[in-house]
Design an enzyme around this catalytic site. Sequence first.
Site, short mmCIF file in Angstrom:
data_model
loop_
_atom_site.label_atom_id
_atom_site.label_comp_id
_atom_site.label_asym_id
_atom_site.label_seq_id
_atom_site.Cartn_x
_atom_site.Cartn_y
_atom_site.Cartn_z
N ASP A 93 -24.75 -23.82 41.12
CA ASP A 93 -23.56 -22.98 41.23
C ASP A 93 -23.86 -21.91 42.27
O ASP A 93 -24.71 -21.04 42.04
CB ASP A 93 -23.21 -22.31 39.90
CG ASP A 93 -22.67 -23.30 38.88
OD1 ASP A 93 -22.42 -24.46 39.25
OD2 ASP A 93 -22.50 -22.91 37.71
N ASP A 143 -28.37 -20.94 39.34
CA ASP A 143 -27.37 -20.01 39.88
C ASP A 143 -27.94 -19.42 41.16
O ASP A 143 -29.05 -18.88 41.17
CB ASP A 143 -27.06 -18.90 38.88
CG ASP A 143 -26.42 -19.44 37.61
OD1 ASP A 143 -25.46 -20.20 37.72
OD2 ASP A 143 -26.90 -19.09 36.51
N LYS A 148 -32.50 -18.30 23.24
CA LYS A 148 -31.55 -19.18 23.92
C LYS A 148 -31.46 -20.53 23.21
O LYS A 148 -30.37 -21.06 23.00
CB LYS A 148 -31.97 -19.38 25.39
CG LYS A 148 -31.61 -18.20 26.30
CD LYS A 148 -32.33 -18.28 27.63
CE LYS A 148 -32.00 -19.52 28.41
NZ LYS A 148 -30.69 -19.45 29.08
N SER A 165 -30.90 -17.75 34.63
CA SER A 165 -32.07 -18.21 33.88
C SER A 165 -33.21 -18.62 34.80
O SER A 165 -34.39 -18.41 34.48
CB SER A 165 -31.69 -19.38 32.97
OG SER A 165 -31.22 -20.48 33.73
N ASP A 184 -29.24 -25.91 35.25
CA ASP A 184 -28.69 -25.66 36.57
C ASP A 184 -29.34 -24.44 37.20
O ASP A 184 -30.11 -23.72 36.54
CB ASP A 184 -27.17 -25.51 36.52
CG ASP A 184 -26.74 -24.29 35.71
OD1 ASP A 184 -27.62 -23.61 35.14
OD2 ASP A 184 -25.54 -24.02 35.64
N TYR A 207 -23.55 -20.21 22.19
CA TYR A 207 -23.99 -19.93 23.57
C TYR A 207 -22.87 -20.38 24.50
O TYR A 207 -22.86 -21.51 24.98
CB TYR A 207 -25.28 -20.70 23.86
CG TYR A 207 -25.99 -20.29 25.15
CD1 TYR A 207 -27.13 -19.49 25.11
CD2 TYR A 207 -25.53 -20.72 26.40
CE1 TYR A 207 -27.79 -19.12 26.27
CE2 TYR A 207 -26.18 -20.36 27.57
CZ TYR A 207 -27.32 -19.57 27.50
OH TYR A 207 -27.97 -19.20 28.65
#
Length: 598
Positions: free
Chosen positions: A147, A95, A208, A82, A93, A217
Amino acid sequence: MTSAISLAGPKPFDIQKTTELEETLKAHGCFESDDEMKHRLEVLSKLNDLVKDWIRDLSENVKKLPASVVENVGGKIHTFGSYRLGVHNKGADIDALCIAPRHMDRSDYFTSFFELLKEQSEVTELRAVEEAFVPVIKMKFSGIEIDMLFARLALKEIPEDLDLRDDNLLKNLDPKCVRSLNGCRVTDEILRLVPNKETFRLALRAIKLWAKRQGIYSNVLGYLGGVSWAMLVARTCQLYPNAVAATLVHKFFLVFSKWEWPQPILLKQPDNTDLGFPVWDPRVNPSDRSHVMPIITPAYPQQNSTFNVTISTRTVMQEAFRNALALTEDIMIGRPGITWENLFEPSSFFFKYRHFVVLLASALTQDNLLEWVGLVESKIRILIQTLDKNSLIKLAHISPEQFEPLESEKDSVTTIWFIGLEFEKTENLSIDLTFDIQNFIELVHMSAVQQQKFKEGMKIDAKHVRRKELVKYLPMSVLQRHKKLAVSSSTSLNSSTGDIHHSQSATTLPSGTPPGGDAKIRKRSSDASLPTLTTKRERNDSASNDVFVTPNSSESQPMANGTDHQSERRLSSSELKDASTPAPIEPPSNVVFKWNSK
C-alpha cells in the site's frame, strides 16, 4: 501524563514465561525467515529505484528542469506501520510512502507512475484509490502486498537522510500530503517513546495475534487498527518500563480492562506546534466529544486513531480485555493446564449469539466485487452506530471475517458479513429496523454513485439468520470449530481467576446440519424480493408485538444524485489490584423471527 506505575525488573519466572511466549508466537508464524526478510528488502529496493527513476525522468522530460537540478532531485520510499515497527508477520503487507520534491504533483503519481508500475512484470493486482481520504496505490510486487501513499514536500530536492519527524516539513503542504506523512511520523515517534524497543516489539506481536484471533483487529469496522494497538502497547511499556514481554502482555490487559473511557490515551503531552492543521481537542472541536475510545497519535497534528470505534465495538473489546486478563493472570502464576495457547484461541463468535443480521455484497465480476466490498465495509460501522442507538439492542457485534457463499451464483460473486445481535431483556420486545437498514443500503449506493464506483450488478442484501440456520451460510468445519472453541473457552474462563463468563448460550450445532466438513451453502436467488423480517417475543401464553428487522434491498437502486479535554490519570494500586468481572450476559429467550413478504 503519569509516571511509571512500577519500575520493577523481571524475575526468573517472568523471563521463563517470556521465552514460552516467544516460542508460541513462532509456532503461529509471527516471525519471518531470513529468506523472506531478504525478499522484502529486495522488493523495497526495486520500488525505491523505480521512484527515483520516475522522478528523474519526469523532472527532465516533462518538467524541463536543468540537468544540474535533475541530477540531485532525489526522492525515496519510506516505510511505516507494522513493517517499520518491526512486528510484521509472514505474508504481511508493507505500508510505504513515496516522497517527492515540490515540482511533482499527486496527479503525476496517479498517472505516469501508475503507468510505470503497469509495465513492471513483478506487479500484479494494481489499483489506484485516488479519491480516498488518504489516496493510495495498492499492488502486489513479487507476491508482496504494498500500500503506497504519496507526499510532495516543499523542498527542491529530497535528501537520503531526510528526518520526517521535523514539524517544519509540514509547512505549506496540502492536507492530503499531511495525512500521508502522518503514518511515517507516528510510527517513528512511537519507536522513540518506548523505553525498550525489542521488549515492545515482542509484546506487540502477542497483542496483535490475540486481537486478530478475537476478531477485533479492524479499524474500518470500528475496532482498533495496527497503529492503535501499537500505541496501547507503547503506553503499557511506559507504565512498566523494566518489565519483560510476558509481564507487559498481562499488564496490558490489567490496565485497559479497567481504563475509564473516554479518557484518552496519550504517549506524550501534545506539542505546541501550530501550523494551522486541525488537532484532536474536545475543548475546541465538538465532534471530538463524541469519540468513545480516544487513542491520540503522538506526532503533530495529533489525531484520534480510533474515531471509528462505536459503543458496541468498544463493548466487545472491553469484554475481550477482561477475559484475556483472567487467562494471563493464570499464565503468570503458573496455573496448571493454562498456557499462552489458551490466550490465542480464536473467538467463538457464532456461538455467542442466537440471532444475526447477514450482509451480502454482490457484483458481476471479481474485480467489481473487490471494489464494492471495500466500499460496503467502510460503511458497516455506520450501521453499527445506528443499531447502538436503539434502546432495545444491547449489542451489535460485527465480525471482521468475510465469507463466500458455499454455492456460487451463476452470474455474480458475493461476500458475506455477520452481525451478532443481543437484545435487552424486556417484557415485550418490539423493534423495527427496516428503516435503519434500508437507509444504510441507500447510503452505500449513494456513496458509490458519488465516487463514480457504482457498476451494474452491484447489490447489497440483508437477512436475518438464527443460529440454527447458519449451516446454510457457513461450512460445517467453521461451525464445528466455533462450537469446540465455545466449550473450550467457557471451561478455561470459568476455571480461571476471576470466574469470567462468556456471553454464549447453548453450544449445540444448528439443527438440520448435514454431515461432513465441506457442506455447501444454499444459494440465494439474486432476483427474489426481500421479505420483511418480523421478530416476536412471547411471554408465557400472551402474544407480544411484532418486530421488523430487515428491508427489501435486492431491488435497491443507486440514488442519483462533548466533554472537556481530559489528561491521563494514574491508576491507583487499589484499582489495578484485581480484574473486574462482567456480569454474565444472557441472550433473550423465546425470541422467534418470522419472515413476512412486503
